[in-house]
Design an enzyme around this catalytic site. Structure first.
Site, short mmCIF file in Angstrom:
data_model
loop_
_atom_site.label_atom_id
_atom_site.label_comp_id
_atom_site.label_asym_id
_atom_site.label_seq_id
_atom_site.Cartn_x
_atom_site.Cartn_y
_atom_site.Cartn_z
N HIS A 81 14.49 80.73 -5.10
CA HIS A 81 14.50 82.08 -4.56
C HIS A 81 15.58 82.17 -3.48
CE1 HIS A 81 10.02 83.03 -5.66
NE2 HIS A 81 10.77 82.73 -6.70
N ASP A 108 14.76 83.98 -12.00
CA ASP A 108 16.03 84.43 -11.39
C ASP A 108 16.14 85.95 -11.35
OD1 ASP A 108 16.96 81.67 -11.31
OD2 ASP A 108 17.35 81.88 -13.45
#
Length: 435
Positions: free
Chosen positions: A50, A20
């Site tokens: 993503h 992340d």
């Protein structure tokens, strides 16, 4: 003496934390500005997430490489990945990729990639539930059991599905029997699953989406095309180097790019480590700089820290330079991309973890034992905040002095230049720092 013809170079982009970190944004920027022509996934599955903001909209990718939205980019899902075909096709539809003319001519799945089946996801949930208070924090996407099948050599590969469906059928039935012996209460409609897989096989063959991607990648590089390997998860989730056992099931470090795509080690010319200006983690596991207070809540709120894949709130804390330096030691970063710096705009005081102590002893490296992580004490370096919006700034010298001091300390501590600085969500909200 025979001279090898020069080939297109390879850049590997990796998460330097627990995932992340904003890798998708940097990938998107490199495709747009750095003339990247091939984007490849080398490990992991749809447990990764993503987010890319481009073309006036937001895209959420889990297994499909981010380069699919760029019409000049070829995309590869490599042999080191694990693929859930339900999710693959859903992801194409969700992101409206099928509306892009010729998309199917710009993506290939390795015939050696392993398939995630529903039985793997059921086993994942059962295994996690049995752990009770010692849960790993799995996404329950079947990633671990699929990699386990791969290692146990009873796994199913994409090539099995598209080249020999009769053989696939036999292997699938055997796999289900194997798991039902371990988990007698597992219920799965084998015939229904096989009908679904047959549809997937037909679609993959019709669109010609499967190949030996090692050959494809070599041919693309031989024609001079540059390759960007899009790492998933993050260094601290690596099966070997992460905070074991609270890790993923693959190598999320630079070695995974080599084995997960069949790339020669010497082809890699640049390794980019992506890190937030603070730290986040989804699920269970060690997090030495975690802030279980109002400051952590503020980071979570301003940073919109919710997992792309799980929807779970991310735990938040100060940037951990001990682990960032460790990530560099393992991966050999040539550059760092520092993302979400703007999240810190309104903080009067900002901290960075710079040392670990265990039982008052200074540690030379992070603990290997899970039990020791709970006792680690972090030493911090404190910085004055800048209390200035940096969203519109596009050069390093425009940034407030306190902001520049913070960045320069990070690169001096880690020993790697900070080349990209994220100051907002949009693709353009990025500072390229020239040497």
């Amino acid at each position: 003496m025979l001279k090898e013809q020069p080939k297109g170079t390879v850049t590997v982009l990796l998460g330097a934390q627990w995932g992340d970190e904003g890798k998708g944004k940097i990938v998107d920027y490199l495709i747009a500005k750095d003339k990247v022509q091939v984007v490849a996934r080398c490990q992991g599955g749809n447990n990764a997430g993503h987010t890319v903001v481009a073309n006036g909209r937001k895209y959420d990718f889990h297994i499909i490489p981010s380069g699919i939205i760029a019409e000049k980019c070829f995309n590869i899902i490599g042999n080191g990945t694990v693929v859930n075909l339900d999710s693959f096709f859903e992801e194409l539809d969700h992101n409206k990729i099928t509306n892009i003319p010729g998309w199917e001519k710009r993506i290939l799945i390795s015939d050696r990639a392993h398939l995630i089946c529903d039985i793997h996801m059921l086993v994942d949930g059962h295994s996690e539930d049995r752990l009770n208070i010692n849960k790993i924090g799995t996404t329950k996407k079947g990633i671990g059991p699929t990699y386990s099948s791969k290692c146990f050599r009873n796994g199913l590969r994409v090539g099995d599905l598209v080249y020999d469906f009769d053989g696939f059928t036999l292997k699938f039935r055997e796999l289900v029997k194997y798991y039902q012996k371990q988990y007698p209460d597992l219920e799965i409609d084998v015939d229904l699953e096989l009908i679904k897989f047959k549809k997937h096989a037909n679609k993959l063959n019709e669109l010609a989406l499967v190949a030996d991607t090692v050959i494809t990648l070599d041919e693309l590089r031989s024609s001079g095309k540059t390759v960007l390997v899009e790492g998933a998860n993050g260094t601290m989730l690596d099966i070997d180097f992460g905070t074991y056992p609270f890790v993923t099931s693959s190598n999320a470090t630079v070695g995974g790019a080599i084995t997960g795509l069949g790339l020669p080690p010497m082809s890699i010319k640049r390794v980019i480590g992506v890190t937030k200006a603070y730290s986040t983690r989804v699920g269970s596991g060690p997090f030495p700089t975690e802030l279980k207070n109002d400051i952590g809540d503020k980071l979570q709120r301003i940073g919109h820290e919710v997992g792309v894949t799980t929807g779970r709130k991310r735990r938040c804390g100060w940037i951990d330079l001990v682990l960032l330096k460790r990530a560099h030691l393992i991966n050999g970063f040539t550059d760092i991309a520092l993302t979400k710096l703007d999240v810190l705009d309104t903080f009067d005081v900002i901290k960075a973890g710079v040392a670990y102590r265990l039982d008052k002893e200074l540690l030379k490296s992070p603990p290997s034992q899970a039990s020791d992580w709970e006792k680690v004490e972090v030493e911090y370096r404190t910085f004055k905040g800048w209390n200035t919006p940096i969203l519109a700034m596009r050069s390093f010298n425009e940034l407030p002095e306190n902001c520049r001091i913070f960045i320069e300390f990070i690169e001096q501590y880690v020993g790697v230049p900070v080349k990209w600085i994220g100051v907002g969500e949009e693709r353009e909200a990025l500072i390229l720092r020239e040497p």
